[in-house]
Design an enzyme around this catalytic site. Structure first.
Site, PDB file in Angstrom:
ATOM      1  N   LYS A  56       0.668  -1.279  -0.067  1.00  0.00           N
ATOM      2  CA  LYS A  56      -0.098  -0.027  -0.058  1.00  0.00           C
ATOM      3  C   LYS A  56       0.793   1.285   0.053  1.00  0.00           C
ATOM      4  O   LYS A  56       0.309   2.183  -0.370  1.00  0.00           O
ATOM      5  CB  LYS A  56      -1.032  -0.061   1.237  1.00  0.00           C
ATOM      6  CG  LYS A  56      -1.929  -1.037   1.351  1.00  0.00           C
ATOM      7  CD  LYS A  56      -3.062  -0.472   0.605  1.00  0.00           C
ATOM      8  CE  LYS A  56      -4.332  -1.345   0.575  1.00  0.00           C
ATOM      9  NZ  LYS A  56      -4.511  -2.795   0.910  1.00  0.00           N
ATOM     10  N   SER A 309       1.195 -10.279  -0.772  1.00  0.00           N
ATOM     11  CA  SER A 309       0.920  -8.528  -0.621  1.00  0.00           C
ATOM     12  C   SER A 309       1.303  -7.954   0.773  1.00  0.00           C
ATOM     13  O   SER A 309       1.260  -6.869   0.812  1.00  0.00           O
ATOM     14  CB  SER A 309      -0.489  -8.376  -0.945  1.00  0.00           C
ATOM     15  OG  SER A 309      -1.470  -9.257  -0.205  1.00  0.00           O
TER      16      SER A 309
HETATM   17  C1  LIG Z   1      -5.327  -3.710   0.832  1.00  0.00           C
HETATM   18  C2  LIG Z   1      -4.505  -5.123   0.629  1.00  0.00           C
HETATM   19  C3  LIG Z   1      -5.211  -5.957  -0.357  1.00  0.00           C
HETATM   20  C4  LIG Z   1      -6.150  -5.694  -1.409  1.00  0.00           C
HETATM   21  O1  LIG Z   1      -5.811  -4.630  -2.173  1.00  0.00           O
HETATM   22  P1  LIG Z   1      -7.198  -3.830  -2.934  1.00  0.00           P
HETATM   23  O2  LIG Z   1      -6.527  -2.735  -3.575  1.00  0.00           O
HETATM   24  O3  LIG Z   1      -7.970  -3.137  -1.742  1.00  0.00           O
HETATM   25  O4  LIG Z   1      -7.734  -4.673  -3.730  1.00  0.00           O
HETATM   26  C5  LIG Z   1      -4.343  -7.222  -0.301  1.00  0.00           C
HETATM   27  N1  LIG Z   1      -3.298  -7.544   0.299  1.00  0.00           N
HETATM   28  C6  LIG Z   1      -2.885  -6.746   1.322  1.00  0.00           C
HETATM   29  C7  LIG Z   1      -1.847  -7.123   2.491  1.00  0.00           C
HETATM   30  C8  LIG Z   1      -3.625  -5.332   1.592  1.00  0.00           C
HETATM   31  O5  LIG Z   1      -3.281  -4.718   2.505  1.00  0.00           O
END
Ligand SMILES: *Cc1c(COP(=O)(O)O)cnc(C)c1O
Length: 332
Positions: A56, A309
């Site tokens: 993010k 992510s």
């Molecule tokens: C925010 C987030 C997502 C999903 O992202 P979006 O843009 O809301 O679809 C996936 N994995 C993690 C760790 C996140 O913080």
């Protein structure tokens, strides 16, 4: 950005320039055990090693760096289930500007604490993400802060898209990429980068059974709300916003297909990343890996990509879940 409604690859390259030096260029590593199982090379993008522990920071940096100096001076505000709030707090701290983060009562307290530690003011209000969002609109008006929304914003999407650029720079022959979906900023950005460069790349959206708001919205052709239930993939909770302007359209257009994963697949993915890579990956980051482990696949091509992510876990729950699963592995 010429037309705010039509993002292009140029916006992703512009984002890369803006975030350089703030967000890390994370490694893309092969995962041999899963590669053997799939009969194809599986590559994992380690955004769990990103600054603040999740991707993010890319979108947040691109958004905040695009504000004028005057706008930045006024300070920024956001609402978030955690990782986005953390990213906004971190970037603001680095730039020396004020940040306010609105969260719902459902956001785990360890996440709220992390955001406070990074120097942001946290406003806890409401029973759902949507209520936290309403509080946020009220405070935006009241204090004249610059909004940094978590996903439905062209700069945020372009920032997350830098992940896609890095992935195909490191592995230009990726044939299939699985991307987890919540609000769709990650999915829209990564898809924009990958499909505009290599239209033949196959994109599989990964939604969770316990909060499939984006997938249900795609099916309905408009934003719909779904009931949310507690999940190990808590970063994937939340709706897509009734006024969704970008991510629903982009994800609908770019993704070739979708799967829905359950809790057992999510914990399987988390356990795999700990055992095989000694990495703590949160549920949202491990959902796609769990689905690759659990299901029969035979048509994903020779090179497959996934995005680990984030790494934000509730530590007691994580340790309990991992010791149960690793114990089961040992016994079995
Ligand atoms: C925010 C987030 C997502 C999903 O992202 P979006 O843009 O809301 O679809 C996936 N994995 C993690 C760790 C996140 O913080």
């Amino acid at each position: 950005m010429a037309d705010m409604n039509e993002l292009s690859l140029r916006d992703v390259f512009a984002a890369r320039r803006r975030i350089h030096g703030v967000a890390l260029r994370t490694p893309l590593v092969e995962s041999p055990a899963l590669s053997r199982r799939l009969g194809a090379k599986l590559f994992v993008k380690l955004e769990c090693a990103q600054r603040t522990g999740a991707f993010k920071v890319r979108g947040a940096t691109n958004r905040i760096m695009s504000f004028s100096p005057e706008q930045r001076q006024a300070g920024v505000i956001t609402f978030s289930t955690g990782n986005h709030g953390k990213a906004v707090a971190y970037v603001s701290g680095r730039l020396g500007i004020k940040a306010v983060v609105c969260v719902s009562e459902h956001v785990p307290s360890y996440r709220v604490e992390r955001i406070r530690e990074l120097g942001a003011e946290v406003l806890v209000k409401g029973d759902s993400q949507d209520e936290a969002e309403r509080e946020y609109y009220r405070v935006v008006e009241e204090r004249g802060l610059q909004p940094v929304v978590p996903f439905d914003d062209p700069y945020v999407i372009a920032g997350q898209g830098t992940i896609g650029l890095e992935m195909i720079e490191d592995e230009p022959e990726l044939e299939t990429v699985l991307v987890q979906l919540s609000g769709g900023g990650l999915g829209a950005g990564v898809a924009l980068a990958l499909k505009e460069i290599y239209p033949s790349i196959r994109l599989i959206g990964v939604s969770i059974e316990r909060s499939p708001a984006l997938l249900e919205s795609i099916k309905a052709g408009r934003p719909v709300e779904v009931e949310e239930r507690d999940t190990l993939a808590d970063s994937l909770l939340g709706g897509i916003g009734a006024e969704n302007a970008h991510t629903l359209r982009m994800v609908s257009r770019y993704f070739d297909e979708h799967i829905v994963v359950d809790e057992s697949e999510i914990e399987l993915g988390m356990s795999y990343m700990l055992r095989e890579h000694s990495l703590v990956v949160e549920g949202a980051g491990a959902a796609a890996i769990g689905a690759l482990l659990h299901r029969d696949w035979n048509d994903l091509g020779d090179k497959i990509g996934v995005i680990a992510s984030g790494s934000a876990v509730d530590l007691p729950l994580y340790l309990e879940t991992m010791s149960r699963l690793q114990g089961r592995d040992r016994d079995g």
